[in-house]
Design an enzyme around this catalytic site. Structure first.
Site, PDB file in Angstrom:
ATOM      1  N   HIS A  86     180.273  66.203 -11.223  1.00  0.00           N
ATOM      2  CA  HIS A  86     180.234  64.725 -11.202  1.00  0.00           C
ATOM      3  C   HIS A  86     179.923  64.201 -12.599  1.00  0.00           C
ATOM      4  O   HIS A  86     180.592  63.289 -13.107  1.00  0.00           O
ATOM      5  CB  HIS A  86     179.171  64.254 -10.204  1.00  0.00           C
ATOM      6  CG  HIS A  86     178.798  62.802 -10.338  1.00  0.00           C
ATOM      7  ND1 HIS A  86     177.978  62.329 -11.344  1.00  0.00           N
ATOM      8  CD2 HIS A  86     179.130  61.716  -9.587  1.00  0.00           C
ATOM      9  CE1 HIS A  86     177.825  61.024 -11.220  1.00  0.00           C
ATOM     10  NE2 HIS A  86     178.514  60.633 -10.164  1.00  0.00           N
ATOM     11  N   ASN A  87     178.913  64.772 -13.238  1.00  0.00           N
ATOM     12  CA  ASN A  87     178.529  64.299 -14.563  1.00  0.00           C
ATOM     13  C   ASN A  87     179.597  64.610 -15.598  1.00  0.00           C
ATOM     14  O   ASN A  87     179.808  63.839 -16.535  1.00  0.00           O
ATOM     15  CB  ASN A  87     177.191  64.916 -14.976  1.00  0.00           C
ATOM     16  CG  ASN A  87     176.020  64.281 -14.254  1.00  0.00           C
ATOM     17  OD1 ASN A  87     176.180  63.661 -13.208  1.00  0.00           O
ATOM     18  ND2 ASN A  87     174.831  64.435 -14.802  1.00  0.00           N
TER      19      ASN A  87
ATOM     20  N   LYS B  75     176.940  68.169  -8.521  1.00  0.00           N
ATOM     21  CA  LYS B  75     176.387  67.109  -9.383  1.00  0.00           C
ATOM     22  C   LYS B  75     176.762  67.338 -10.841  1.00  0.00           C
ATOM     23  O   LYS B  75     177.044  66.387 -11.583  1.00  0.00           O
ATOM     24  CB  LYS B  75     174.863  67.062  -9.236  1.00  0.00           C
ATOM     25  CG  LYS B  75     174.165  66.032 -10.135  1.00  0.00           C
ATOM     26  CD  LYS B  75     174.724  64.624  -9.961  1.00  0.00           C
ATOM     27  CE  LYS B  75     173.812  63.546 -10.515  1.00  0.00           C
ATOM     28  NZ  LYS B  75     173.471  63.675 -11.907  1.00  0.00           N
TER      29      LYS B  75
ATOM     30  N   GLU C  38     182.107  62.050 -15.245  1.00  0.00           N
ATOM     31  CA  GLU C  38     181.498  60.842 -15.815  1.00  0.00           C
ATOM     32  C   GLU C  38     181.656  60.818 -17.337  1.00  0.00           C
ATOM     33  O   GLU C  38     181.989  59.779 -17.925  1.00  0.00           O
ATOM     34  CB  GLU C  38     180.026  60.795 -15.423  1.00  0.00           C
ATOM     35  CG  GLU C  38     179.231  59.631 -15.973  1.00  0.00           C
ATOM     36  CD  GLU C  38     177.763  59.762 -15.611  1.00  0.00           C
ATOM     37  OE1 GLU C  38     176.923  59.663 -16.526  1.00  0.00           O
ATOM     38  OE2 GLU C  38     177.455  59.975 -14.414  1.00  0.00           O
TER      39      GLU C  38
ATOM     40  N   SER D  46     172.785  60.881  -7.768  1.00  0.00           N
ATOM     41  CA  SER D  46     173.450  60.050  -8.770  1.00  0.00           C
ATOM     42  C   SER D  46     173.331  58.583  -8.410  1.00  0.00           C
ATOM     43  O   SER D  46     173.398  58.204  -7.248  1.00  0.00           O
ATOM     44  CB  SER D  46     174.930  60.414  -8.890  1.00  0.00           C
ATOM     45  OG  SER D  46     175.574  59.567  -9.826  1.00  0.00           O
TER      46      SER D  46
END
Length: 475
Positions: free
Chosen positions: A188-189, A185, A192, A131
Site C-alpha cells: 500500500h505504501n 500495508k 502511495e 492506514s
C-alpha cells in the site's frame, strides 16, 4: 466494557496514532486501557479527552491486569527494536489465548520472526497495517490484519467497529497468514509513493513546463477529482496548492516548502521485496529514486550550475493529455503493486484475497480512490487461483488504450523540453516493454553466454538450454 468491569482491550503507545486509535475504540463503546512509557503523557491524553474514559496504567503489568481474558493488546510503538522490547516485557505476563497486535509499520520479515516466536508461546501475535494517518486513526482507518486466524476472529468485532466504511463495506479484512498484514500495508505504501510522485510530476509540468498559475493548477486538480481520478491524494493536492503562506501575506505556502522529500523506509522495502520476488515495479522504484535524489538538494544545485541543462516550454500537450498520462501511469503503479501482492501470497503462502485488499482500500486509507471499486471487481471476476495482471483486465486494458496517445505526448514533450518525469516515463517504459512480445533480451542472453557460458534457449526449442562457442574477432 465487560460485566466484570475489566477493559475490552488496551493500546500500548499513545502517541498521535495510538492516542487517536484509543479514542476511536472508546467512541464505539469499548472500554479502553492505555499505557505509554512516559506516564505523564498518557494521563494528559486522558485528561484532554474525558469523553473517552481511558484507563491509564503505570506499568505493563498493571495494564495486563486491567483486561478481560483472553486479552487483546494493540501495540502502536515505533517499528523495530521497540516492538521486541514491549513483547519481551509482555511475554511473562500473558496467558493462553491472549492476543498481541503490532499496529505499526513493521518490516514483514520482522513480523515473520515475531509470529514464529508466538507459536512457541501461549499467546498469539498479529501483524496489522493501519492506514489513514492521524485523522484516519481517529475517525476510521483502513485496517490490514494478518497472522493467526483465531486471533482475527477475536479481533474482528472491535476492528470492524472502528474501521472506515465505504460503499464497498467496512474497510478491514483478514489479509492472510503469517506476515501478510504488514506485507499488504508495505505494498500500500509503495503504491502511495508512486501515486504521490506521479501527481507531483504532473503538477510540475503544469507549473514549470507550461507556465500555468497556481490557481489554474489547483482548479484542474479539483475538476479531475470530480471524475475518474477522484481520490484522496488528488483532493488534497487541490487544497494544498491554494493554501496561503502564514508567514508571507499574499504568497502561497507551496512556494515556501523546500523540495526535499522525506521517507520512512516502506517504499524502499517494497522495491527490495519486489526484486526478491521477481516482480518489476518500475513506477514505485522511480518514486523511491526520486525521493532519494530530492534529498540531495546541494548536489542537485551544483549539478544544475555545472551542467546547465536547457529547459524549455512544453509544446503540444493539453490538460486532457496530462489527465490521461496521470491516469494511465496510476494504473501501471497499481498493476505493479497488486502483482507483487499476488507473487508474495503464492511464494509465502499468505492466501491473500486481492479483491478484498482493493475493497478495504476504497475508504480510510491514503490511496483511496474511486477506481479501487473497479479494481475490486476486476479481481473478483478473475477465474482460477491466479489473476491476470490488472492492466490486462478488459475494463482497464480499454482504459489504457484510449489514454496511450496522450500519455506518449506528455512523456515525449517533457523529455524534449528537459523536464524530469521519472514516474511517468518509467510507467510508459514498463507498458511498452510489457506489450512487446519479442524484446531486446536475446542479445543479453547471447552476451551472457559469450562471456560466462551461461547458456540460452532457442526460439525453435524453448526450455532447452544450449551453449555456443562464439567466434572471436581478431584484436
Amino acid at each position: 466494557m465487560s460485566e466484570t468491569g475489566l477493559c475490552d482491550l488496551a493500546v500500548v503507545g499513545l502517541g498521535v496514532m495510538g492516542g487517536n486509535l484509543a479514542r476511536n475504540f472508546a467512541s464505539r463503546g469499548l472500554r479502553v486501557a492505555g499505557y505509554q512509557r512516559t506516564v505523564e503523557h498518557a494521563h494528559a491524553l486522558a485528561a484532554a479527552h474525558p469523553e473517552a474514559h481511558l484507563r491509564i496504567a503505570s506499568t505493563l503489568e498493571e495494564l495486563v491486569g486491567m483486561l478481560e481474558r483472553p486479552r487483546r493488546l494493540v501495540l502502536m510503538v515505533n517499528a523495530g527494536p521497540a516492538v521486541d522490547s514491549v513483547l519481551d516485557q509482555l511475554d511473562p505476563l500473558l496467558e493462553d489465548g491472549d492476543i498481541v497486535v503490532d499496529g505499526g509499520n513493521s518490516l514483514y520479515t520482522d513480523t515473520d520472526r515475531r509470529v514464529a516466536r508466538a507459536e512457541a508461546r501461549p499467546w498469539r501475535f498479529v501483524g496489522m497495517g493501519v492506514s489513514g494517518g492521524s485523522e484516519g486513526a481517529l475517525l476510521g482507518p483502513s485496517i490490514m490484519p494478518g497472522g493467526d486466524r483465531y486471533a482475527w476472529e477475536r479481533l474482528r468485532p472491535p476492528l470492524e467497529a472502528i474501521a472506515a466504511r465505504s460503499a464497498s463495506g467496512v474497510c478491514v479484512t483478514y489479509c492472510g497468514r503469517g506476515s501478510a498484514g504488514h506485507f499488504v500495508k508495505m505494498v500500500h505504501n509503495g503504491i502511495e509513493y508512486g501515486d504521490m510522485q506521479l501527481i507531483a510530476e504532473v503538477t510540475s509540468l503544469m507549473r514549470e513546463g507550461m507556465g500555468w498559475p497556481w490557481g489554474q493548477v489547483a482548479d484542474t486538480f479539483a475538476e479531475w477529482n470530480r471524475g475518474e481520478l477522484e481520490s484522496y491524494l488528488i483532493e488534497i493536492t487541490a487544497d494544498i496548492l491554494r493554501a496561503p503562506d502564514p508567514q508571507n501575506p499574499g504568497a502561497l505556502l507551496i512556494d515556501a516548502i523546500l523540495d526535499r522529500a522525506g521517507q520512512k523506509g516502506t517504499g524502499k522495502w517494497t522495491v527490495v521485496a519486489a526484486a526478491e520476488h521477481g516482480v518489476p515495479i518500475p513506477t514505485i522504484a522511480a518514486a523511491v529514486d526520486a525521493r532519494l535524489l530530492s534529498a540531495a538538494k546541494d548536489l542537485r544545485t551544483r549539478a544544475e550550475a555545472a551542467l546547465r541543462p536547457a529547459r524549455g516550454v512544453i509544446q503540444g500537450v493539453s490538460s486532457a493529455d496530462l489527465r490521461d498520462a496521470l491516469y494511465a501511469s496510476k494504473i501501471a503503479s497499481y498493476t505493479q503493486g497488486f502483482a507483487l501482492l499476488q507473487a508474495a501470497s503464492e511464494a509465502r503462502d499468505y492466501g491473500t484475497n486481492l479483491a478484498e485488499v482493493a475493497r478495504i482500500w476504497t475508504g480510510g486509507c491514503i490511496i483511496r480512490a474511486v477506481f479501487l471499486e473497479r479494481i475490486r471487481a476486476a479481481f473478483a471476476q478473475a477465474s482460477g487461483d491466479k489473476s491476470e495482471l490488472l492492466v490486462l483486465a478488459p475494463d482497464f486494458a480499454a482504459d489504457v488504450a484510449r489514454r496511450l496517445p496522450g500519455w506518449r505526448r506528455v512523456v515525449a514533450a517533457a523529455a524534449a523540453a528537459g523536464h524530469p518525469i521519472p514516474g511517468l516515463s518509467a510507467s510508459l517504459a514498463w507498458f511498452d516493454t510489457l506489450t512487446q512480445s519479442r524484446g531486446s533480451a536475446s542479445l543479453i542472453q547471447a552476451q551472457r553466454d559469450y562471456f560466462g557460458s551461461h547458456t540460452y534457449e532457442r526460439v525453435d526449442a524453448p526450455g532447452v538450454f544450449v551453449h555456443t562457442e562464439w567466434p572471436k574477432s581478431s584484436q
